[in-house]
Design a protein around this motif. Structure first.
Motif, PDB file in Angstrom:
ATOM      1  N   GLY A  11      12.510  -8.494  16.277  1.00 58.19           N
ATOM      2  CA  GLY A  11      13.044  -7.178  15.962  1.00 58.19           C
ATOM      3  C   GLY A  11      11.923  -6.158  15.835  1.00 58.19           C
ATOM      4  O   GLY A  11      10.732  -6.494  15.837  1.00 58.19           O
ATOM      5  N   ALA A  12      12.311  -4.873  15.752  1.00 60.75           N
ATOM      6  CA  ALA A  12      11.352  -3.779  15.564  1.00 60.75           C
ATOM      7  C   ALA A  12      11.577  -3.216  14.160  1.00 60.75           C
ATOM      8  O   ALA A  12      12.715  -2.929  13.774  1.00 60.75           O
ATOM      9  N   TRP A  13      10.498  -3.047  13.414  1.00 64.27           N
ATOM     10  CA  TRP A  13      10.598  -2.774  11.977  1.00 64.27           C
ATOM     11  C   TRP A  13       9.960  -1.445  11.603  1.00 64.27           C
ATOM     12  O   TRP A  13       8.919  -1.066  12.153  1.00 64.27           O
ATOM     13  N   ARG A  14      10.570  -0.769  10.631  1.00 57.38           N
ATOM     14  CA  ARG A  14      10.003   0.444  10.022  1.00 57.38           C
ATOM     15  C   ARG A  14      10.142   0.342   8.504  1.00 57.38           C
ATOM     16  O   ARG A  14      11.228   0.024   8.008  1.00 57.38           O
ATOM     17  N   VAL A  15       9.056   0.587   7.810  1.00 54.16           N
ATOM     18  CA  VAL A  15       9.096   0.651   6.344  1.00 54.16           C
ATOM     19  C   VAL A  15       8.764   2.079   5.963  1.00 54.16           C
ATOM     20  O   VAL A  15       7.705   2.601   6.346  1.00 54.16           O
ATOM     21  N   SER A  16       9.659   2.723   5.237  1.00 56.21           N
ATOM     22  CA  SER A  16       9.437   4.099   4.818  1.00 56.21           C
ATOM     23  C   SER A  16       9.220   4.113   3.308  1.00 56.21           C
ATOM     24  O   SER A  16      10.111   3.733   2.535  1.00 56.21           O
ATOM     25  N   GLY A  17       8.027   4.543   2.896  1.00 58.61           N
ATOM     26  CA  GLY A  17       7.682   4.515   1.471  1.00 58.61           C
ATOM     27  C   GLY A  17       7.199   5.851   0.965  1.00 58.61           C
ATOM     28  O   GLY A  17       7.037   6.823   1.713  1.00 58.61           O
ATOM     29  N   GLU A  18       6.927   5.870  -0.322  1.00 61.85           N
ATOM     30  CA  GLU A  18       6.471   7.054  -1.039  1.00 61.85           C
ATOM     31  C   GLU A  18       5.202   7.650  -0.414  1.00 61.85           C
ATOM     32  O   GLU A  18       5.060   8.858  -0.280  1.00 61.85           O
ATOM     33  N   LYS A  19       4.294   6.784   0.016  1.00 62.16           N
ATOM     34  CA  LYS A  19       3.002   7.265   0.499  1.00 62.16           C
ATOM     35  C   LYS A  19       2.880   7.259   2.010  1.00 62.16           C
ATOM     36  O   LYS A  19       1.817   7.588   2.536  1.00 62.16           O
ATOM     37  N   GLY A  20       3.919   6.859   2.726  1.00 63.12           N
ATOM     38  CA  GLY A  20       3.830   6.836   4.184  1.00 63.12           C
ATOM     39  C   GLY A  20       4.740   5.784   4.792  1.00 63.12           C
ATOM     40  O   GLY A  20       5.713   5.344   4.161  1.00 63.12           O
ATOM     41  N   THR A  21       4.361   5.392   6.011  1.00 64.14           N
ATOM     42  CA  THR A  21       5.241   4.548   6.823  1.00 64.14           C
ATOM     43  C   THR A  21       4.433   3.420   7.439  1.00 64.14           C
ATOM     44  O   THR A  21       3.251   3.595   7.762  1.00 64.14           O
ATOM     45  N   ALA A  22       5.065   2.275   7.612  1.00 64.42           N
ATOM     46  CA  ALA A  22       4.460   1.185   8.378  1.00 64.42           C
ATOM     47  C   ALA A  22       5.429   0.794   9.486  1.00 64.42           C
ATOM     48  O   ALA A  22       6.654   0.775   9.275  1.00 64.42           O
ATOM     49  N   LEU A  23       4.876   0.523  10.669  1.00 64.27           N
ATOM     50  CA  LEU A  23       5.686   0.156  11.831  1.00 64.27           C
ATOM     51  C   LEU A  23       5.217  -1.183  12.378  1.00 64.27           C
ATOM     52  O   LEU A  23       4.012  -1.463  12.402  1.00 64.27           O
ATOM     53  N   TRP A  24       6.187  -1.996  12.834  1.00 62.92           N
ATOM     54  CA  TRP A  24       5.835  -3.259  13.498  1.00 62.92           C
ATOM     55  C   TRP A  24       6.805  -3.453  14.656  1.00 62.92           C
ATOM     56  O   TRP A  24       8.020  -3.422  14.447  1.00 62.92           O
TER      57      TRP A  24
ATOM     58  N   ALA B 218      -0.245   6.206   6.924  1.00 60.37           N
ATOM     59  CA  ALA B 218      -0.262   6.703   5.543  1.00 60.37           C
ATOM     60  C   ALA B 218      -1.697   7.050   5.179  1.00 60.37           C
ATOM     61  O   ALA B 218      -2.631   6.393   5.635  1.00 60.37           O
ATOM     62  N   ASP B 219      -1.812   8.060   4.372  1.00 63.91           N
ATOM     63  CA  ASP B 219      -3.142   8.497   3.948  1.00 63.91           C
ATOM     64  C   ASP B 219      -3.527   7.745   2.675  1.00 63.91           C
ATOM     65  O   ASP B 219      -3.562   8.312   1.586  1.00 63.91           O
ATOM     66  N   VAL B 220      -3.751   6.437   2.830  1.00 69.72           N
ATOM     67  CA  VAL B 220      -4.113   5.595   1.676  1.00 69.72           C
ATOM     68  C   VAL B 220      -5.287   4.714   2.075  1.00 69.72           C
ATOM     69  O   VAL B 220      -5.521   4.470   3.260  1.00 69.72           O
ATOM     70  N   ASP B 221      -6.043   4.260   1.086  1.00 66.13           N
ATOM     71  CA  ASP B 221      -7.087   3.277   1.329  1.00 66.13           C
ATOM     72  C   ASP B 221      -6.437   1.899   1.278  1.00 66.13           C
ATOM     73  O   ASP B 221      -6.158   1.391   0.190  1.00 66.13           O
ATOM     74  N   ALA B 222      -6.173   1.343   2.469  1.00 67.86           N
ATOM     75  CA  ALA B 222      -5.494   0.047   2.495  1.00 67.86           C
ATOM     76  C   ALA B 222      -6.415  -1.034   1.948  1.00 67.86           C
ATOM     77  O   ALA B 222      -7.585  -1.105   2.321  1.00 67.86           O
ATOM     78  N   ALA B 223      -5.883  -1.839   1.036  1.00 64.59           N
ATOM     79  CA  ALA B 223      -6.679  -2.924   0.457  1.00 64.59           C
ATOM     80  C   ALA B 223      -6.937  -3.984   1.530  1.00 64.59           C
ATOM     81  O   ALA B 223      -6.045  -4.285   2.337  1.00 64.59           O
TER      82      ALA B 223
ATOM     83  N   ASP C  86       0.818  -1.221   0.000  1.00 69.98           N
ATOM     84  CA  ASP C  86       0.000   0.000   0.000  1.00 69.98           C
ATOM     85  C   ASP C  86       0.850   1.270   0.000  1.00 69.98           C
ATOM     86  O   ASP C  86       0.326   2.367  -0.211  1.00 69.98           O
ATOM     87  N   LEU C  87       2.143   1.140   0.288  1.00 69.68           N
ATOM     88  CA  LEU C  87       2.981   2.333   0.485  1.00 69.68           C
ATOM     89  C   LEU C  87       3.623   2.852  -0.798  1.00 69.68           C
ATOM     90  O   LEU C  87       4.378   3.825  -0.762  1.00 69.68           O
ATOM     91  N   GLY C  88       3.370   2.204  -1.926  1.00 68.67           N
ATOM     92  CA  GLY C  88       3.992   2.649  -3.179  1.00 68.67           C
ATOM     93  C   GLY C  88       5.463   2.264  -3.191  1.00 68.67           C
ATOM     94  O   GLY C  88       5.852   1.233  -2.650  1.00 68.67           O
TER      95      GLY C  88
END
Ligand code: NAD
Length: 366
Positions: A241-254, A264-269, A143-145
């Protein structure tokens, strides 16, 4: 194949016992024998799962012939993965093996070729991949592009005693392989190069490098940064571990233990959740693959690049140089050709057009 899969578990140590429990509990499988070089260890482990009646022996293939087993679960020490799995494959037995696929990338390539030559499935159980939260994070990645950066932080302070405290690179070799493997899975991108520093903090109770920081360039220019320590008291991260994904449309954290979050300001599928978790999930997928002929996640070819990331990181840490994964693969291929004792496997290895191509081209069926 409609009957339950008859399984010999080989290696009845700490993790072997977990596998004995999984095989014994599964509705898909029958546990028919336990192999270990130490017969007392095998007998005690069989008794611990309530099966003191089980045949035990030192040789998994001989036990399989004796008990009419269909497959082998290999939970021996890493140095034994290659001989034990090779013998099973050539005896016509598919293998589900613990990580790492082998103790070197060269031997991992030999195993991939042995699986091709024998036509038997060899699947590696990289247990931390079989985590529904990790699957949810992978969905968020989609979803993050375009993805720029992926990071893992791993900080804990276990006192294991034994071999891990004596290894030259305990964190990279024994633990970071899980994170590296998960990074490939999350990004759907393969590693290109790595620069790594591995070191031992002054207070460390390990002989080798208990801490490391590695930056991988992944396909598509994505950077994957792993930093971790096994001698870091306080504020432990998850074992995942602790995870961060940084993408074009926002960020995901785990955080590794709870549901990941999408910022992220996206409509998650909406996507179905993976039902598979841990070694039970890997076992189920292995049985299913044997029934359907589907190629499972963790099939040996697909797994080898996770071990190659470890070997490349160690090489970088030891030389101070940025290391190309293709150089690690080429050296491993040359070593595998030099050391291979089975002519059929050697011929198969020699016929590979490119190691990376063979590892990353997914066969349609096994
Ligand atoms: N996925 C995970 O989270 C996880 C956790 C721990 C260990 N592991 C993996 O599981 C494997 C086993 O680890 P462990 O901690 O149980 O080790 P362990 O030393 O406790 O047990 C290994 C057993 O294998 C036996 N063995 C060794 N060579 C053999 C051979 N040729 N034939 C038959 N038996 C043989 C040994 O006698 C021993 O009993 C390793 O590959 C390790 O990396 C994975």
């Amino acid at each position: 194949m409609s009957d339950r899969l008859r399984i010999v578990v080989v290696g009845a140590g700490g993790m072997g016992r977990a596998w004995l429990t999984a095989v014994e509990a599964s509705a898909d499988t029958d546990l028919v024998a336990v192999a270990d070089l130490d017969l007392d260890v095998a007998r005690t482990a069989a008794g611990a799962v309530g099966r003191p009646d089980l045949p035990v022996g030192t040789d998994a293939v001989a036990l399989a012939a004796q008990t009419g087993a269909h497959a082998v679960v290999n939970v021996t020490v890493p140095a034994a993965h290659h001989p034990v799995a090779t013998a099973a494959l050539f005896a016509g037995l598919p293998v589900l093996g613990e990580k790492p696929v082998a103790d070197t990338v060269a031997k991992a390539l030999s195993l991939a070729a042995a699986s091709q030559v024998t036509g038997q499935l060899f699947m590696v159980s990289q247990s931390r991949r079989w985590n529904p939260q990790l699957f949810a994070l992978r969905d968020m990645v989609e979803d993050l592009g375009a993805i720029g950066t992926l990071t893992t932080e791993f900080f804990r302070a276990p006192h294991f005693g034994g071999f891990r405290e004596e290894m030259a690179h305990p964190l990279l070799v024994d633990m970071a392989i899980h994170a590296f493997d998960s990074a490939r899975f999350l990004l759907g991108a393969e590693p290109v190069s790595v620069y790594c520093e591995a070191y031992n903090p002054p207070w460390s109770w390990y002989d080798g490098a208990a801490a490391a920081s590695a930056v991988f360039a992944m396909e598509g220019g994505i950077r994957y940064a792993y930093t971790g320590s096994w001698c870091s008291p306080g504020a432990d991260t998850s074992w995942n571990g602790a995870w961060r994904v940084s993408g074009e449309k926002g960020t995901a954290l785990w955080d590794g233990d709870h549901e990941p979050g999408l910022h992220a300001d996206v409509d998650a599928a909406a996507r179905p959740r993976s039902p598979h978790s841990g070694i039970d999930g890997a076992l189920h997928v292995f049985v299913d693959a044997l029934r359907t002929g589907a190629v499972p996640m963790g099939e040996v070819h697909e797994n080898v690049l996770s071990l190659a990331m470890v070997e490349a990181a160690v090489r970088s840490a030891e030389t101070g140089e940025r290391v190309l994964l293709d150089d690690v693969l080429a050296d491993a291929h040359a070593e595998a050709l030099r050391d291979e004792t089975c002519p059929e496997v050697r011929d198969a290895l020699a016929a590979w057009p490119s190691v990376r191509e063979v590892l990353t081209t997914r066969p349609a069926a096994h």
